[in-house]
Every structure is written in structure tokens, then in C-alpha cells.
Design a protein around this motif. Structure first.
Motif, PDB file in Angstrom:
ATOM      1  N   THR A 258      29.049-116.126 -39.048  1.00  0.00           N
ATOM      2  CA  THR A 258      29.405-115.029 -40.429  1.00  0.00           C
ATOM      3  C   THR A 258      28.769-115.716 -41.737  1.00  0.00           C
ATOM      4  OG1 THR A 258      31.607-114.498 -38.986  1.00  0.00           O
ATOM      5  CG2 THR A 258      31.018-113.738 -41.304  1.00  0.00           C
ATOM      6  N   ARG A 259      27.727-114.879 -42.396  1.00  0.00           N
ATOM      7  CA  ARG A 259      27.571-115.158 -43.357  1.00  0.00           C
ATOM      8  C   ARG A 259      28.456-114.394 -44.075  1.00  0.00           C
ATOM      9  NH1 ARG A 259      22.996-116.210 -39.659  1.00  0.00           N
ATOM     10  NH2 ARG A 259      22.348-117.763 -40.338  1.00  0.00           N
ATOM     11  N   VAL A 260      28.953-114.614 -45.772  1.00  0.00           N
ATOM     12  CA  VAL A 260      29.541-114.058 -46.765  1.00  0.00           C
ATOM     13  C   VAL A 260      28.774-114.541 -47.825  1.00  0.00           C
ATOM     14  CG1 VAL A 260      31.560-113.503 -45.605  1.00  0.00           C
ATOM     15  CG2 VAL A 260      31.070-115.844 -47.317  1.00  0.00           C
ATOM     16  N   TYR A 261      28.196-113.283 -48.559  1.00  0.00           N
ATOM     17  CA  TYR A 261      27.187-113.477 -49.714  1.00  0.00           C
ATOM     18  C   TYR A 261      28.327-113.333 -51.153  1.00  0.00           C
ATOM     19  CZ  TYR A 261      23.963-110.845 -46.100  1.00  0.00           C
ATOM     20  OH  TYR A 261      23.473-111.122 -45.674  1.00  0.00           O
ATOM     21  N   ALA A 262      27.729-114.710 -51.677  1.00  0.00           N
ATOM     22  CA  ALA A 262      28.181-115.346 -53.064  1.00  0.00           C
ATOM     23  C   ALA A 262      27.522-114.355 -53.753  1.00  0.00           C
ATOM     24  CB  ALA A 262      27.482-116.900 -52.767  1.00  0.00           C
ATOM     25  N   ASN A 263      27.332-114.290 -54.358  1.00  0.00           N
ATOM     26  CA  ASN A 263      26.130-112.779 -54.991  1.00  0.00           C
ATOM     27  C   ASN A 263      26.619-111.119 -55.512  1.00  0.00           C
ATOM     28  OD1 ASN A 263      24.841-113.055 -53.087  1.00  0.00           O
ATOM     29  ND2 ASN A 263      22.791-112.162 -54.423  1.00  0.00           N
ATOM     30  N   LEU A 264      28.113-111.087 -54.553  1.00  0.00           N
ATOM     31  CA  LEU A 264      29.042-110.092 -54.945  1.00  0.00           C
ATOM     32  C   LEU A 264      28.731-108.912 -56.607  1.00  0.00           C
ATOM     33  CD1 LEU A 264      30.361-107.851 -53.206  1.00  0.00           C
ATOM     34  CD2 LEU A 264      32.443-109.158 -53.975  1.00  0.00           C
ATOM     35  N   PRO A 265      28.917-109.593 -57.874  1.00  0.00           N
ATOM     36  CA  PRO A 265      28.662-108.916 -58.171  1.00  0.00           C
ATOM     37  C   PRO A 265      27.618-108.165 -59.108  1.00  0.00           C
ATOM     38  CG  PRO A 265      29.409-111.216 -59.955  1.00  0.00           C
ATOM     39  CD  PRO A 265      29.151-111.286 -57.778  1.00  0.00           C
ATOM     40  N   GLU A 266      26.718-109.048 -57.677  1.00  0.00           N
ATOM     41  CA  GLU A 266      24.881-108.689 -57.952  1.00  0.00           C
ATOM     42  C   GLU A 266      24.588-107.455 -57.424  1.00  0.00           C
ATOM     43  OE1 GLU A 266      20.088-110.401 -57.346  1.00  0.00           O
ATOM     44  OE2 GLU A 266      22.225-111.619 -56.905  1.00  0.00           O
ATOM     45  N   ILE A 267      25.486-107.988 -56.023  1.00  0.00           N
ATOM     46  CA  ILE A 267      25.281-106.459 -55.119  1.00  0.00           C
ATOM     47  C   ILE A 267      25.761-105.595 -55.260  1.00  0.00           C
ATOM     48  CG2 ILE A 267      26.346-105.882 -52.717  1.00  0.00           C
ATOM     49  CD1 ILE A 267      25.587-109.030 -52.449  1.00  0.00           C
ATOM     50  N   LEU A 268      27.141-105.610 -56.653  1.00  0.00           N
ATOM     51  CA  LEU A 268      27.806-104.672 -56.804  1.00  0.00           C
ATOM     52  C   LEU A 268      26.487-103.445 -57.190  1.00  0.00           C
ATOM     53  CD1 LEU A 268      31.069-105.761 -56.455  1.00  0.00           C
ATOM     54  CD2 LEU A 268      29.799-103.971 -54.542  1.00  0.00           C
ATOM     55  N   GLN A 269      26.211-104.928 -58.944  1.00  0.00           N
ATOM     56  CA  GLN A 269      25.895-103.997 -60.263  1.00  0.00           C
ATOM     57  C   GLN A 269      24.640-103.056 -59.531  1.00  0.00           C
ATOM     58  OE1 GLN A 269      27.109-103.708 -63.086  1.00  0.00           O
ATOM     59  NE2 GLN A 269      28.102-104.523 -62.243  1.00  0.00           N
ATOM     60  N   ASN A 270      23.981-103.950 -58.509  1.00  0.00           N
ATOM     61  CA  ASN A 270      22.416-102.729 -57.753  1.00  0.00           C
ATOM     62  C   ASN A 270      22.616-101.936 -57.786  1.00  0.00           C
ATOM     63  OD1 ASN A 270      20.008-103.472 -56.990  1.00  0.00           O
ATOM     64  ND2 ASN A 270      20.868-103.450 -54.473  1.00  0.00           N
ATOM     65  N   LEU A 271      24.344-101.095 -57.531  1.00  0.00           N
ATOM     66  CA  LEU A 271      24.346-100.054 -56.435  1.00  0.00           C
ATOM     67  C   LEU A 271      24.231 -98.643 -57.624  1.00  0.00           C
ATOM     68  CD1 LEU A 271      27.169-100.424 -54.673  1.00  0.00           C
ATOM     69  CD2 LEU A 271      25.368-101.582 -54.005  1.00  0.00           C
ATOM     70  N   ALA A 272      24.839 -98.859 -58.815  1.00  0.00           N
ATOM     71  CA  ALA A 272      24.015 -97.481 -59.954  1.00  0.00           C
ATOM     72  C   ALA A 272      22.979 -97.426 -59.635  1.00  0.00           C
ATOM     73  CB  ALA A 272      23.898 -97.983 -60.764  1.00  0.00           C
ATOM     74  N   SER A 273      21.777 -97.746 -59.045  1.00  0.00           N
ATOM     75  CA  SER A 273      19.928 -97.224 -59.337  1.00  0.00           C
ATOM     76  C   SER A 273      19.962 -96.336 -57.993  1.00  0.00           C
ATOM     77  CB  SER A 273      18.947 -98.333 -58.993  1.00  0.00           C
ATOM     78  OG  SER A 273      19.377 -99.205 -58.099  1.00  0.00           O
ATOM     79  N   TYR A 274      20.672 -96.790 -57.093  1.00  0.00           N
ATOM     80  CA  TYR A 274      20.779 -95.851 -55.487  1.00  0.00           C
ATOM     81  C   TYR A 274      21.325 -94.016 -55.757  1.00  0.00           C
ATOM     82  CZ  TYR A 274      18.746 -99.424 -53.530  1.00  0.00           C
ATOM     83  OH  TYR A 274      17.953-100.391 -53.357  1.00  0.00           O
ATOM     84  N   VAL A 275      22.589 -93.966 -57.092  1.00  0.00           N
ATOM     85  CA  VAL A 275      23.267 -92.943 -56.647  1.00  0.00           C
ATOM     86  C   VAL A 275      22.642 -91.501 -57.151  1.00  0.00           C
ATOM     87  CG1 VAL A 275      25.142 -92.068 -58.357  1.00  0.00           C
ATOM     88  CG2 VAL A 275      25.130 -94.115 -58.241  1.00  0.00           C
ATOM     89  N   GLY A 276      22.557 -90.141 -55.859  1.00  0.00           N
ATOM     90  CA  GLY A 276      21.806 -88.989 -56.010  1.00  0.00           C
ATOM     91  C   GLY A 276      20.984 -90.034 -55.295  1.00  0.00           C
ATOM     92  N   ARG A 277      20.327 -90.397 -54.983  1.00  0.00           N
ATOM     93  CA  ARG A 277      19.391 -90.578 -53.960  1.00  0.00           C
ATOM     94  C   ARG A 277      18.918 -90.324 -52.778  1.00  0.00           C
ATOM     95  NH1 ARG A 277      17.135 -95.814 -55.742  1.00  0.00           N
ATOM     96  NH2 ARG A 277      15.682 -95.536 -54.129  1.00  0.00           N
ATOM     97  N   GLY A 278      20.184 -90.623 -51.782  1.00  0.00           N
ATOM     98  CA  GLY A 278      20.672 -90.078 -50.554  1.00  0.00           C
ATOM     99  C   GLY A 278      20.539 -89.828 -49.559  1.00  0.00           C
ATOM    100  N   ALA A 279      20.228 -89.165 -48.687  1.00  0.00           N
ATOM    101  CA  ALA A 279      20.525 -88.193 -47.850  1.00  0.00           C
ATOM    102  C   ALA A 279      20.741 -87.727 -46.391  1.00  0.00           C
ATOM    103  CB  ALA A 279      18.566 -87.924 -47.491  1.00  0.00           C
ATOM    104  N   VAL A 280      22.485 -88.185 -46.947  1.00  0.00           N
ATOM    105  CA  VAL A 280      23.060 -88.580 -45.414  1.00  0.00           C
ATOM    106  C   VAL A 280      24.051 -87.477 -46.312  1.00  0.00           C
ATOM    107  CG1 VAL A 280      24.639 -89.263 -44.047  1.00  0.00           C
ATOM    108  CG2 VAL A 280      22.405 -90.060 -44.229  1.00  0.00           C
TER     109      VAL A 280
END
Length: 357
Positions: free
Chosen positions: A116-138
Motif C-alpha cells: 500500500t503506497r500512500v502519497y505525501a504530495n497530497l496538496p499538489e494532487i488536490l490542486q491539480n484537479l481544478a484543470s479537469y472541471v467540466g471536461r469529463g464524459a461520465v
């Protein structure tokens, strides 16, 4: 009835923290959580996790399953992948899971020992999500699920609640979505029940907590997880704390007298949600399937399992990528779908079925 198995919170025998992970505040916080629980924490000199390969697959499995590695998510993890039919995008807070399910979905999709690998760079992972808003197909790209906004699935490659006492990552993600003023939602599914740390968070109904459940006869395939009774109680607690909730019924198996077994499951779920105000409930119905690769891995991990994986009892299907998977024959699928959707509608009329697969 059999006594409920209490799932103790996972206590990995080894906690490995890479040098790069220690440079992140969240990585150091995970180290502190592990030390506070009395776990042995090894600060690695570099960033490689080594010494986990073993010629005996069962031995390699056991050692890996007892290991938590705190690492930095590689750049590829920040290029999000769509995850139909569940959500627009997959977001990984971790990879690997402490449970011992004999049908484990990760067996065919993760390479190497199941650490089980857990990610230390969580703030980076969460900040990265903004660029995907409105771009999904599901969800964001479809009329029937557009009200969910852009959806991010956090439990594709892990059970985030099963490791939350060690990571705090799921709480952080829920807070992030709660404070994010946009048409977005986070989705997580779990076979665990330790929801207490989540109940008081300012989630603003932007996180759907789904509980992976099954007929009682299938429970013996789910080692190291919370009992069904505890999962359903946790779902009730989450719903009463205002969370949208869900039932992930998976993997659906034709256990003996399956019609009655799944009807009973839905009756128990209904009892756990009784009296919840503003109930927002979904259901995802997922039949058991396997690939030649996942079967081979699982037989190495769980020799002697009687999970039904005989190819001659299945229909062979090709995925859109041209790989082979084995599913139940069409007639059995139709019969199971008819029974389960009917019983679900009867016992839990509030449930919206998102998909059957």
C-alpha cells in the motif's frame, strides 16, 4: 447469525518513508501518525522501495500486504484518467489496499507486490484537479448525471477509509471539496466502517461515501474488512451526518439462494437508513468478472480459494482494449439484473441505480 467480525484498524508491520516523502508536510504528518500508533517507521535513505520481491508469490503477497510505503506520487499520477462508469476522473490518494478480498480487483491492474503506497504530495494532487472541471464524459458530460458535476473517484486503486487512521488523506480531500465552490464531487467507496473522523467535516454534500456490500454468503471472500453490519451502520451514520451515500453491490455472485440473499442485503441496508432526512442514495451493481491475468495472480495470493473462476462456466468477452475477460452467461446476467433491481426498488425506493455492469 454469525457474530460480526470486528475489523481492527490496520497496523502494518513495516512503514517505509522515502526521502522525498519526508520533504512534504503531509508525508511527515503520516510518519507522526504511524509513530503515535506505536508502529515501526523506517526512514529510507533514498526513494526506492526494495526488498519486497520473493520467489514464492504467497510469501511476497504477505510481506507486501503488511507494508505501508509513504512516497511521492509520480508525475504520471497528475495526468488523470477517465474512470467509466463510475466517474469522470480517477484521483489516487494512495495505491494498494490492506484488505484481503479473494476476488481483489487490483490483482490484474497493479504490477509488482501489493504494497500500500500512500502519497505525501497530497496538496499538489488536490490542486491539480481544478484543470479537469467540466471536461469529463461520465457525469459532467451527460444529461442524466450532470447534477453530480465533475466527479472524481478516489477509490479506484485503494480503499481510502481502510488507511485513513494512518494517512488523514481522505479527510483532507473531503475538506478540499467542501471548500471548493464549483460543480464538483468526490466519490469514495469502502469495505471499512471507521467513519467517525469524517462525520464532523464541512463536506457541503460534495462527497459521496459508498459502502461496498455483498450477500452474507460472499462475506467469507472478504478477509480483513469490517463486517456487513458495521459497514451498514457506518453508512447510516454518514447519511445522518448529511453525506450523500451509496451502495456498491460488488462483486455480485450467484451464491446459493442468491435471490433471497440479495433481497436480505437490501432489507438490512434499508433498516440502517431508516428515518434519514434528505437521504441522497445511489446504487452501483457490479457482477463478478475476471481476466486470465487476474486469475493467475489471485491463485498465487489465495491458493485453495473456492471463489468460482472456471472459464467454462463463463462467457468470454473482449474489452474495448482487445483484452479478454470472463463474465457470467447472458441469461444468468439478465435474471440477476431483473431480481436485484426489482428488490432494490422495493426495499430502497430512494436509491438511484447508476449502472449495472
Amino acid at each position: 447469525p454469525a457474530p460480526a467480525r470486528t475489523a481492527r484498524l490496520w497496523r502494518p508491520r513495516r512503514v517505509l518513508v522515502t526521502a522525498a516523502a519526508r520533504e512534504h508536510a503531509h508525508g511527515r504528518a503520516i510518519m507522526e501518525r504511524a509513530e503515535a500508533l506505536g508502529l515501526t517507521v523506517e526512514a529510507l535513505p533514498g526513494n526506492r522501495i526494495t526488498g519486497l520481491r520473493h520467489p514464492d508469490p504467497r510469501r511476497a503477497y504477505i510481506e507486501a500486504k503488511n507494508t505501508l510505503a509513504v512516497v511521492v506520487a509520480p508525475p504520471a499520477k497528475l495526468k488523470l484518467q477517465p474512470i467509466p462508469p463510475s466517474a469522470d476522473w480517477r484521483v489516487d490518494l494512495a495505491e494498494g489496499c490492506p484488505a484481503h478480498c479473494q476476488y481483489c480487483y487490483l490483482a490484474g491492474s497493479l504490477t509488482g507486490p501489493p504494497v500500500t503506497r500512500v502519497y505525501a504530495n497530497l496538496p499538489e494532487i488536490l490542486q491539480n484537479l481544478a484543470s479537469y472541471v467540466g471536461r469529463g464524459a461520465v457525469t459532467s458530460g451527460t444529461a442524466e448525471r450532470a447534477h453530480e458535476g465533475t466527479t472524481f473517484e478516489a477509490s479506484c486503486y485503494t480503499d481510502p477509509l481502510g488507511i485513513e487512521h494512518l494517512t488523514g488523506s481522505l479527510s483532507e480531500a473531503i475538506r478540499h471539496f467542501g471548500a471548493w465552490d464549483a460543480p464538483v464531487s468526490l466519490r469514495a467507496t469502502t469495505k471499512f466502517a471507521a467513519v467517525a473522523p469524517l462525520l464532523g467535516l464541512a463536506h457541503e454534500r460534495r462527497t459521496r461515501l459508498r459502502f461496498s456490500v455483498n450477500a452474507a454468503a460472499a462475506a467469507r471472500y472478504e478477509g480483513g474488512t469490517a463486517s456487513l453490519r458495521d459497514r451498514l451502520a457506518a453508512m447510516g451514520a454518514a447519511a445522518r451526518a448529511g453525506y450523500p451515500v451509496g451502495l456498491t453491490v460488488a462483486p455480485i455472485l450467484p451464491v446459493p439462494d442468491w435471490q433471497a440473499a440479495y433481497a436480505d442485503l437490501f432489507a438490512q441496508a434499508a433498516a440502517s437508513l431508516e428515518g434519514v432526512e434528505d437521504l441522497d442514495l445511489t446504487a452501483e451493481l457490479i457482477t463478478h468478472r475476471f481476466t486470465p491475468g487476474s486469475k493467475e495472480v489471485l491463485e498465487g495470493w489465495y491458493p485453495g480459494s473456492d471463489l468460482p473462476m472456471r472459464e467454462e462456466e463463463r462467457s468470454r468477452k473482449l474489452t474495448k482494449f482487445g483484452s479478454v475477460k470472463y463474465v457470467f452467461p447472458a441469461e444468468l446476467m439478465r435474471e440477476m439484473r431483473r431480481h436485484l433491481t426489482r428488490d432494490l426498488a422495493e426495499r430502497l425506493p430512494a436509491a438511484r441505480v447508476l449502472y449495472w455492469t
